[in-house]
Motif scaffolding. Structure first.
Motif, PDB file in Angstrom:
ATOM      1  N   GLY A 234       0.835  -1.316   0.033  1.00 56.10           N
ATOM      2  CA  GLY A 234       0.140   0.105   0.036  1.00 56.10           C
ATOM      3  C   GLY A 234       0.960   1.327   0.093  1.00 56.10           C
ATOM      4  N   ALA A 235       1.999   1.280   0.632  1.00 57.26           N
ATOM      5  CA  ALA A 235       2.858   2.512   0.786  1.00 57.26           C
ATOM      6  C   ALA A 235       3.545   2.716  -0.301  1.00 57.26           C
ATOM      7  CB  ALA A 235       3.848   2.276   1.978  1.00 57.26           C
ATOM      8  N   GLU A 236       4.046   1.662  -1.259  1.00 56.56           N
ATOM      9  CA  GLU A 236       4.537   1.599  -2.511  1.00 56.56           C
ATOM     10  C   GLU A 236       3.546   2.386  -3.564  1.00 56.56           C
ATOM     11  OE1 GLU A 236       5.872  -2.403  -3.290  1.00 56.56           O
ATOM     12  OE2 GLU A 236       7.751  -2.287  -2.011  1.00 56.56           O
ATOM     13  N   ARG A 237       2.200   1.798  -3.368  1.00 53.88           N
ATOM     14  CA  ARG A 237       1.160   2.353  -4.331  1.00 53.88           C
ATOM     15  C   ARG A 237       1.040   3.520  -4.210  1.00 53.88           C
ATOM     16  NH1 ARG A 237      -1.046   3.798  -8.390  1.00 53.88           N
ATOM     17  NH2 ARG A 237      -3.239   3.273  -8.699  1.00 53.88           N
ATOM     18  N   LEU A 238       1.038   4.226  -3.013  1.00 56.20           N
ATOM     19  CA  LEU A 238       0.823   5.669  -2.496  1.00 56.20           C
ATOM     20  C   LEU A 238       1.876   6.534  -3.092  1.00 56.20           C
ATOM     21  CD1 LEU A 238      -0.681   5.699   1.025  1.00 56.20           C
ATOM     22  CD2 LEU A 238      -1.894   6.129  -0.927  1.00 56.20           C
ATOM     23  N   ALA A 239       3.186   5.728  -2.920  1.00 56.32           N
ATOM     24  CA  ALA A 239       4.507   6.714  -3.517  1.00 56.32           C
ATOM     25  C   ALA A 239       4.383   7.008  -5.007  1.00 56.32           C
ATOM     26  CB  ALA A 239       5.711   5.740  -2.892  1.00 56.32           C
ATOM     27  N   GLU A 240       3.903   5.597  -5.883  1.00 57.90           N
ATOM     28  CA  GLU A 240       3.773   5.805  -7.259  1.00 57.90           C
ATOM     29  C   GLU A 240       2.805   6.725  -7.543  1.00 57.90           C
ATOM     30  OE1 GLU A 240       2.941   1.576  -8.308  1.00 57.90           O
ATOM     31  OE2 GLU A 240       4.797   0.987  -7.492  1.00 57.90           O
ATOM     32  N   ARG A 241       1.634   6.672  -6.811  1.00 54.69           N
ATOM     33  CA  ARG A 241       0.486   7.455  -7.227  1.00 54.69           C
ATOM     34  C   ARG A 241       0.949   9.009  -7.067  1.00 54.69           C
ATOM     35  NH1 ARG A 241      -5.079   6.781  -4.286  1.00 54.69           N
ATOM     36  NH2 ARG A 241      -4.162   7.883  -2.811  1.00 54.69           N
ATOM     37  N   GLY A 242       1.616   9.395  -5.945  1.00 55.62           N
ATOM     38  CA  GLY A 242       2.363  10.825  -5.652  1.00 55.62           C
ATOM     39  C   GLY A 242       3.277  11.052  -6.871  1.00 55.62           C
ATOM     40  N   SER A 243       3.988  10.267  -7.311  1.00 55.72           N
ATOM     41  CA  SER A 243       5.031  10.385  -8.285  1.00 55.72           C
ATOM     42  C   SER A 243       4.393  10.741  -9.676  1.00 55.72           C
ATOM     43  CB  SER A 243       6.001   9.260  -8.494  1.00 55.72           C
ATOM     44  OG  SER A 243       6.767   8.973  -7.315  1.00 55.72           O
ATOM     45  N   HIS A 244       3.275   9.909 -10.091  1.00 56.72           N
ATOM     46  CA  HIS A 244       2.534  10.049 -11.161  1.00 56.72           C
ATOM     47  C   HIS A 244       1.744  11.431 -11.199  1.00 56.72           C
ATOM     48  CE1 HIS A 244      -0.005   9.242 -14.514  1.00 56.72           C
ATOM     49  NE2 HIS A 244      -1.034   9.296 -13.751  1.00 56.72           N
ATOM     50  N   ARG A 245       1.361  12.033 -10.121  1.00 58.00           N
ATOM     51  CA  ARG A 245       0.798  13.245  -9.994  1.00 58.00           C
ATOM     52  C   ARG A 245       1.703  14.300 -10.059  1.00 58.00           C
ATOM     53  NH1 ARG A 245      -2.820  11.485  -5.173  1.00 58.00           N
ATOM     54  NH2 ARG A 245      -1.086  12.289  -3.952  1.00 58.00           N
ATOM     55  N   ARG A 246       2.905  14.300  -9.635  1.00 58.21           N
ATOM     56  CA  ARG A 246       3.772  15.291  -9.838  1.00 58.21           C
ATOM     57  C   ARG A 246       4.321  15.375 -11.279  1.00 58.21           C
ATOM     58  NH1 ARG A 246       5.256  13.240  -4.811  1.00 58.21           N
ATOM     59  NH2 ARG A 246       6.902  11.728  -5.593  1.00 58.21           N
ATOM     60  N   ALA A 247       4.396  14.084 -11.772  1.00 58.68           N
ATOM     61  CA  ALA A 247       4.773  13.908 -13.337  1.00 58.68           C
ATOM     62  C   ALA A 247       3.694  14.798 -14.271  1.00 58.68           C
ATOM     63  CB  ALA A 247       5.155  12.763 -13.760  1.00 58.68           C
TER      64      ALA A 247
END
Length: 85
Positions: A43-56
């Motif tokens: 779940g933490a990995e997924r949240l980090a990926e989602r945050g990176s995607h939003r920033r990109a």
């Protein structure tokens, strides 16, 4: 098992029960505590990926619109004129 690490207590709600059923099918035979750990890490990995995607996505939008607005000469000076000192 003795440990110096902080422990937490988790109540097995309906949502957690469903997650543990999925975890059991993914990692059969693993203790529930280890399944909870793996679910939390995923779940933490997924949240980090989602945050990176939003920033990109935001960066791409800013890059796509860079220079697309032509402000008139003296625009910033006129804008700053109304600012308090």
């Amino acid at each position: 098992m003795p440990t110096a690490l902080t422990r937490i207590q988790v109540t097995q709600t309906a949502a957690l029960r469903e997650a543990l059923e999925l975890a059991e099918s993914e990692w059969p035979g693993l203790p529930k505590s280890e399944q909870v750990v793996r679910l939390a890490v995923l779940g933490a990995e997924r949240l980090a990926e989602r945050g990176s995607h939003r920033r990109a996505t935001r960066r791409a939008a800013l890059e796509a619109t860079r220079g697309s607005i032509a402000y008139p000469p003296g625009y910033l000076d006129a804008l700053r004129k109304d600012w308090p000192e």
